[in-house]
Motif scaffolding. Structure first.
Motif, PDB file in Angstrom:
ATOM      1  N   ARG A 154      -4.551   4.338   5.400  1.00 26.37           N
ATOM      2  CA  ARG A 154      -3.712   3.811   6.482  1.00 26.37           C
ATOM      3  C   ARG A 154      -4.540   2.960   7.446  1.00 26.37           C
ATOM      4  O   ARG A 154      -4.095   1.902   7.902  1.00 26.37           O
ATOM      5  N   GLN A 205      -3.354  -5.657   8.201  1.00 21.51           N
ATOM      6  CA  GLN A 205      -2.223  -6.295   8.891  1.00 21.51           C
ATOM      7  C   GLN A 205      -2.727  -7.110  10.084  1.00 21.51           C
ATOM      8  O   GLN A 205      -2.255  -8.228  10.314  1.00 21.51           O
ATOM      9  N   HIS A 240      -5.115  -0.291   5.778  1.00 19.61           N
ATOM     10  CA  HIS A 240      -3.838  -1.004   5.739  1.00 19.61           C
ATOM     11  C   HIS A 240      -3.510  -1.662   7.092  1.00 19.61           C
ATOM     12  O   HIS A 240      -3.172  -2.846   7.161  1.00 19.61           O
ATOM     13  N   GLU A 241      -3.638  -0.884   8.170  1.00 28.11           N
ATOM     14  CA  GLU A 241      -3.294  -1.412   9.494  1.00 28.11           C
ATOM     15  C   GLU A 241      -4.288  -2.486   9.947  1.00 28.11           C
ATOM     16  O   GLU A 241      -3.909  -3.456  10.612  1.00 28.11           O
ATOM     17  N   GLU A 251       7.439  -4.020   8.000  1.00 23.28           N
ATOM     18  CA  GLU A 251       6.013  -3.685   7.877  1.00 23.28           C
ATOM     19  C   GLU A 251       5.782  -2.386   7.141  1.00 23.28           C
ATOM     20  O   GLU A 251       4.760  -2.205   6.478  1.00 23.28           O
ATOM     21  N   GLN A 252       6.716  -1.436   7.304  1.00 23.38           N
ATOM     22  CA  GLN A 252       6.514  -0.147   6.660  1.00 23.38           C
ATOM     23  C   GLN A 252       7.831   0.621   6.540  1.00 23.38           C
ATOM     24  O   GLN A 252       8.782   0.334   7.257  1.00 23.38           O
ATOM     25  N   ASN A 286       0.842  -1.195   0.000  1.00 17.82           N
ATOM     26  CA  ASN A 286       0.000   0.000   0.000  1.00 17.82           C
ATOM     27  C   ASN A 286       0.878   1.247   0.000  1.00 17.82           C
ATOM     28  O   ASN A 286       1.646   1.486   0.936  1.00 17.82           O
ATOM     29  N   PHE A 304       2.542  -4.529   3.341  1.00 18.04           N
ATOM     30  CA  PHE A 304       3.625  -3.559   3.482  1.00 18.04           C
ATOM     31  C   PHE A 304       3.113  -2.151   3.179  1.00 18.04           C
ATOM     32  O   PHE A 304       2.383  -1.946   2.205  1.00 18.04           O
ATOM     33  N   GLY A 305       3.503  -1.175   3.999  1.00 10.45           N
ATOM     34  CA  GLY A 305       3.066   0.208   3.793  1.00 10.45           C
ATOM     35  C   GLY A 305       4.229   1.139   3.512  1.00 10.45           C
ATOM     36  O   GLY A 305       5.256   1.062   4.173  1.00 10.45           O
ATOM     37  N   ALA A 306       4.071   1.990   2.500  1.00 11.58           N
ATOM     38  CA  ALA A 306       5.101   2.988   2.183  1.00 11.58           C
ATOM     39  C   ALA A 306       4.543   4.378   2.440  1.00 11.58           C
ATOM     40  O   ALA A 306       3.491   4.745   1.904  1.00 11.58           O
ATOM     41  N   TYR A 307       5.214   5.134   3.277  1.00 15.67           N
ATOM     42  CA  TYR A 307       4.813   6.503   3.599  1.00 15.67           C
ATOM     43  C   TYR A 307       5.914   7.437   3.125  1.00 15.67           C
ATOM     44  O   TYR A 307       6.960   7.534   3.754  1.00 15.67           O
TER      45      TYR A 307
END
Length: 230
Positions: free
Chosen positions: A158, A165, A161-162, A223-224, A134, A176-179
């Motif tokens: 988010r 998880q 996404h969480e 995770e991120q 994400n 997996f999260g990309a910020y």
């Protein structure tokens, strides 16, 4: 086909195009999803091989998303990696944002992520494997001036996404999260001028970081990642 399959939304430019290249180089069959066929063709033209498929789709339409993922499964096989990258932003003070702008940001950024994810979950659960990436943005971490609804859509993403998880914590499905902050892409066309985009990050660098961190490795789980401008 026994090829590994990576589906990337918003693959017509910017980070989506850069990630498509990464997965193509890693011998994935890359499915390029987006609203504009010409842009997807341009991305495909820059891939290292011809192992790709193009699907014109509006991710905010549940029906269109279902149709495309059905085609992918029937013609290519089950999805190994889903990259929820499609996103749109219109920036202004909260009271100035048009109804259409509000709908677009919530529908594409948030609902699009949900609809695409729903399409891959049952197959991933069935074989207890796969990755969902994400691409959230730092707008999912903090509120920003002139970005109220964009941030709202990304905070929503988010939250989804969480929660995903949490739902998948006892499986081998990788979420997996990309910020990341602002990148030098077409996203800012008509919003920032050349001087403002000069200091933004290169999507190739971001793609590199995401690709390597999202890789499934033995006995560890990233995770991120949070990637900010200097």
């Amino acid at each position: 086909m026994n090829k590994k399959i990576a589906v990337i939304t918003g693959a017509g430019s910017g980070l989506g195009a850069s990630l498509a290249k990464k997965y193509a180089e890693d011998q994935y069959h890359v499915c390029l999803l987006g609203r504009t066929e010409e842009k997807l063709e341009r991305t495909a033209h820059n891939l290292p091989n011809e192992d790709y498929s193009i699907f014109k789709v509006d991710v905010s339409s549940k029906q269109e998303v279902s149709n495309v993922f059905k085609q992918i499964k029937e013609n290519l096989g089950v999805v190994d990696i889903l990259v929820n990258n499609a996103g749109v932003g219109m920036f202004d003070l909260a009271e100035n944002l048009s109804e259409d702008a509000v709908h677009q940001m919530i529908d594409i950024n948030l609902k699009g992520t949900i609809f695409c994810t729903q399409e891959v979950l049952s197959d991933m659960k069935e074989r207890n494997g796969g990755s969902i990436l994400n691409i959230v943005s730092t707008a999912g971490l903090e509120g920003k001036m002139t970005e109220s609804v964009y941030c709202a859509s990304k905070f929503g993403m988010r939250g989804f996404h969480e929660s995903l998880q949490a739902e998948l914590k006892d499986t081998d499905i990788h979420v997996f999260g990309a910020y990341m902050g602002g990148m030098k892409t077409e996203f800012w066309d008509g919003i920032f001028d050349a001087a403002q985009t000069a200091g933004l990050m290169d999507p190739e660098d971001i793609a590199d970081i995401i690709y390597h961190n999202a890789k499934v490795r033995k006995n560890l789980n990233v995770e991120q990642v949070v990637i900010k401008n200097h």
